[in-house]
Design an enzyme around this catalytic site. Sequence first.
Site, PDB file in Angstrom:
ATOM      1  N   GLU A   3      15.681 -17.459  10.635  1.00  0.00           N
ATOM      2  CA  GLU A   3      16.210 -16.409   9.330  1.00  0.00           C
ATOM      3  C   GLU A   3      17.184 -15.628   9.913  1.00  0.00           C
ATOM      4  O   GLU A   3      17.808 -16.094  11.156  1.00  0.00           O
ATOM      5  CB  GLU A   3      14.849 -15.484   9.290  1.00  0.00           C
ATOM      6  CG  GLU A   3      13.621 -16.500   8.716  1.00  0.00           C
ATOM      7  CD  GLU A   3      12.447 -15.352   8.436  1.00  0.00           C
ATOM      8  OE1 GLU A   3      12.466 -14.472   7.973  1.00  0.00           O
ATOM      9  OE2 GLU A   3      11.441 -16.136   8.537  1.00  0.00           O
ATOM     10  N   ARG A 289       4.433 -20.084  -0.652  1.00  0.00           N
ATOM     11  CA  ARG A 289       4.753 -19.681   0.513  1.00  0.00           C
ATOM     12  C   ARG A 289       3.543 -19.077   1.339  1.00  0.00           C
ATOM     13  O   ARG A 289       2.856 -18.187   0.694  1.00  0.00           O
ATOM     14  CB  ARG A 289       5.927 -18.838   0.780  1.00  0.00           C
ATOM     15  CG  ARG A 289       7.100 -19.525   0.165  1.00  0.00           C
ATOM     16  CD  ARG A 289       7.391 -20.878   0.826  1.00  0.00           C
ATOM     17  NE  ARG A 289       7.952 -20.466   2.020  1.00  0.00           N
ATOM     18  CZ  ARG A 289       9.127 -20.282   2.664  1.00  0.00           C
ATOM     19  NH1 ARG A 289       9.883 -20.425   1.782  1.00  0.00           N
ATOM     20  NH2 ARG A 289       9.345 -20.164   3.682  1.00  0.00           N
TER      21      ARG A 289
END
Length: 299
Positions: A3, A289
């Site tokens: 990320e 998720r």
Amino acid sequence: MPELPEVETTVRGLNKKIVGLKIIDVWTDYYLKTTEKSKQTIKNKAYFLVFKKRIRGQTVIGAERIGKNIIMHLSSGDAILTHLKMTGHFLYGRYAYDKKRDAWQAKEEGPLLDPYNRFIRLVFSFQNKKHLALSDVRRFAKVLLINKNELPSDLQKLGPNPLAKDFSFRKFENRLQKSGPIKSVLMNQEVLAGVGNIYSDEALWLAGIHPLTEVSQINRKKVAVLFTSLKEVLRKSLRLGGDSTSDYRNLEGRRGGFQKMHNVYRQKGKLCKKKNCKGIIVRIVVRGRSSHYCPIHQK
Ligand SMILES: [Zn+2]
């Protein structure tokens, strides 16, 4: 998946180590084992041959991050766009090609020999006899050539960088004019670029917001807390060189340190670390998720 802090750590490393270096060759075996249909990446052999032709002899003039994408600018005006996807990470050092195995191996002792760094799918060879290698066990990374003046449409659609100096609370509030659970909205790359599973979980824990809360139901004061919480977790991870819960390693092949600091991400069954909170961390699935939260203080 790497990320913002992980990709930023890599980009800073690239700016330190490969700027000014001339690419003399490039090798890949991505196209040998791929199920991807995309014709416009190096997973297509014909595309790779053109890619190779265009980048040989070019000098790297800089690297930048847009969301979770890495862009390496070349002296020709072309740029190499890489999305690391699940397990990709760049490594820099001395490598050697083994003809028999048609494979590359690190030729220096130390972290480049970490088992997570052995899955070399792409290698750029520089004039200084060093190499930039992409290790990617799952083979999901995406690499293609772009012109610096024409960003692909998926990059143009990306939301702002939450660590940019001009990313104000007002901008954050405006970006949250969406419907859906806050967990999914934070991870939507068109809302904010670079936030994924780890940092959305950690920011919501810090702000005391339940991941399923409908965005419009969060009051302004809480949104302000979330704004500072999100920046705090991203900055903290960046200081620690990113998160290596999974495959991520920096250019030297070393782990980041944020995986040791998790309050909630993958902490299912553990006692909540918030002072005086007696919650036990749980895991739920939000729109496909996984999401971890404390059922006591995240309301
Ligand atoms: Zn708690």
